[in-house]
Design a protein around this motif. Structure first.
Motif, PDB file in Angstrom:
ATOM      1  N   ASP A  43      55.526  29.832  10.202  1.00  7.62           N
ATOM      2  CA  ASP A  43      55.031  29.492   9.027  1.00  7.62           C
ATOM      3  C   ASP A  43      53.814  30.596   8.684  1.00  7.62           C
ATOM      4  OD1 ASP A  43      56.420  27.585   7.619  1.00  7.62           O
ATOM      5  OD2 ASP A  43      55.238  25.844   8.977  1.00  7.62           O
ATOM      6  N   GLU A  44      53.609  31.153   7.671  1.00  7.57           N
ATOM      7  CA  GLU A  44      52.541  31.977   7.332  1.00  7.57           C
ATOM      8  C   GLU A  44      51.266  31.276   6.528  1.00  7.57           C
ATOM      9  OE1 GLU A  44      52.563  36.260   5.305  1.00  7.57           O
ATOM     10  OE2 GLU A  44      53.640  36.270   7.031  1.00  7.57           O
ATOM     11  N   ARG A 111      58.467  28.999   7.142  1.00  7.81           N
ATOM     12  CA  ARG A 111      59.400  29.409   7.998  1.00  7.81           C
ATOM     13  C   ARG A 111      60.699  29.561   7.484  1.00  7.81           C
ATOM     14  NH1 ARG A 111      57.713  24.398   9.088  1.00  7.81           N
ATOM     15  NH2 ARG A 111      58.985  22.707   9.422  1.00  7.81           N
ATOM     16  N   PRO A 112      61.501  30.391   8.258  1.00 12.30           N
ATOM     17  CA  PRO A 112      62.853  30.468   7.773  1.00 12.30           C
ATOM     18  C   PRO A 112      63.904  29.363   8.121  1.00 12.30           C
ATOM     19  CG  PRO A 112      62.486  31.637   9.835  1.00 12.30           C
ATOM     20  CD  PRO A 112      61.331  31.148   9.350  1.00 12.30           C
ATOM     21  N   TYR A 125      67.369  33.030   6.866  1.00 14.02           N
ATOM     22  CA  TYR A 125      67.034  33.572   5.753  1.00 14.02           C
ATOM     23  C   TYR A 125      65.563  32.974   5.341  1.00 14.02           C
ATOM     24  CZ  TYR A 125      71.598  35.154   5.327  1.00 14.02           C
ATOM     25  OH  TYR A 125      72.876  35.572   5.722  1.00 14.02           O
ATOM     26  N   ALA A 126      64.812  33.665   4.331  1.00 11.72           N
ATOM     27  CA  ALA A 126      63.467  33.159   3.922  1.00 11.72           C
ATOM     28  C   ALA A 126      63.789  31.950   3.057  1.00 11.72           C
ATOM     29  CB  ALA A 126      62.997  34.248   3.002  1.00 11.72           C
ATOM     30  N   THR A 132      68.289  23.996  -2.342  1.00 15.54           N
ATOM     31  CA  THR A 132      69.361  22.975  -1.846  1.00 15.54           C
ATOM     32  C   THR A 132      70.209  23.630  -1.045  1.00 15.54           C
ATOM     33  OG1 THR A 132      70.824  23.708  -3.693  1.00 15.54           O
ATOM     34  CG2 THR A 132      69.567  22.047  -4.199  1.00 15.54           C
ATOM     35  N   ALA A 133      70.964  22.775  -0.155  1.00 16.37           N
ATOM     36  CA  ALA A 133      71.922  23.459   0.589  1.00 16.37           C
ATOM     37  C   ALA A 133      72.955  24.541  -0.056  1.00 16.37           C
ATOM     38  CB  ALA A 133      72.760  22.178   1.324  1.00 16.37           C
ATOM     39  N   GLU A 134      73.217  24.112  -1.285  1.00 17.91           N
ATOM     40  CA  GLU A 134      74.230  25.097  -1.917  1.00 17.91           C
ATOM     41  C   GLU A 134      73.481  26.466  -2.378  1.00 17.91           C
ATOM     42  OE1 GLU A 134      76.990  24.648  -5.522  1.00 17.91           O
ATOM     43  OE2 GLU A 134      75.405  23.922  -6.138  1.00 17.91           O
ATOM     44  N   MET A 135      72.123  26.440  -2.433  1.00 15.25           N
ATOM     45  CA  MET A 135      71.353  27.521  -2.906  1.00 15.25           C
ATOM     46  C   MET A 135      71.302  28.463  -1.502  1.00 15.25           C
ATOM     47  SD  MET A 135      68.282  26.352  -4.790  1.00 15.25           S
ATOM     48  CE  MET A 135      68.293  26.137  -6.455  1.00 15.25           C
ATOM     49  N   ALA A 136      71.218  27.857  -0.323  1.00 18.75           N
ATOM     50  CA  ALA A 136      70.928  28.495   0.900  1.00 18.75           C
ATOM     51  C   ALA A 136      72.327  28.848   1.231  1.00 18.75           C
ATOM     52  CB  ALA A 136      70.584  27.377   1.980  1.00 18.75           C
ATOM     53  N   ILE A 137      73.552  28.397   1.007  1.00 22.77           N
ATOM     54  CA  ILE A 137      74.747  29.203   1.250  1.00 22.77           C
ATOM     55  C   ILE A 137      75.023  30.185   0.447  1.00 22.77           C
ATOM     56  CG2 ILE A 137      77.034  28.629   0.926  1.00 22.77           C
ATOM     57  CD1 ILE A 137      76.479  25.642   2.045  1.00 22.77           C
TER      58      ILE A 137
END
Length: 186
Positions: A43-44, A111-112, A125-126, A132-137
């Protein structure tokens, strides 16, 4: 004769299935998503100390779970909220350098998260809030042709305890989650 064979196979089947069990706890319900955000490695943080431009800066939580600031050194951050970090920093500053320091802490970058399995480009990934999980995929290039597109397995650490479970692709993920897309059977 057939029944005796079935009876003898039951202990073997039970032992086999027991070996498939996981030691991880099931993923907590979505209520965990509503809890205050807890800081962890990667985390930043944007920290502002009013009137102290040398102390106001962006700091990254390191692998040990701490940040290091000029004058006051290392401050533990893992598991803390931003409000708790404000109090920790203000307390350390008031003990030796400033009277009544005014400190604000906000998350500049989360954090990624990680995506593994049947996706086009597995990796790190950032995180974007509300993902959502779908967006992450989708960020990882989308499902491979063999992917199970309904449910994904997620590993998540909450208060130092690792949880793992299956979620639908329309559910939200958190920073630091590992998403595993399995292969479909047919």
């Amino acid at each position: 004769m057939l029944r005796i064979r079935h009876i003898l196979l039951l202990p073997c089947l039970a032992a086999t299935l027991a070996g498939c069990a996981t030691n991880d706890r099931p993923l907590p319900p979505m209520a965990v998503m509503q809890n205050p955000y807890r800081l962890d490695s990667g985390d930043e943080l944007r920290i502002t100390v009013f009137g102290q431009t040398d102390l106001s800066n962006t700091y990254r939580v390191d692998q040990s779970g701490s940040i290091t600031m000029p004058l006051i050194g290392s401050i533990p951050a893992r598991g803390a909220t931003t409000v708790e970090m404000q109090q920790r920093i203000a307390t350390k500053l008031s003990q030796s350098f400033l009277r009544n320091p005014n400190v604000t802490v906000e998350v500049a970058a989360n954090r990624p998260f990680f995506v593994l399995g049947e996706v086009t480009q597995p990796g790190q990934y950032a995180y974007v809030p509300g993902m959502t999980a779908e967006m992450a995929i989708a960020v990882s290039g989308g499902f491979s042709p063999r992917a199970n597109m309904g449910l994904v397995r997620v590993s998540r650490t909450v208060n130092g305890v690792r949880y793992e479970g299956k979620i639908s692709v329309d559910e939200q993920i958190r920073p630091g989650d590992t998403i595993y897309v399995s292969e479909r059977l047919f």
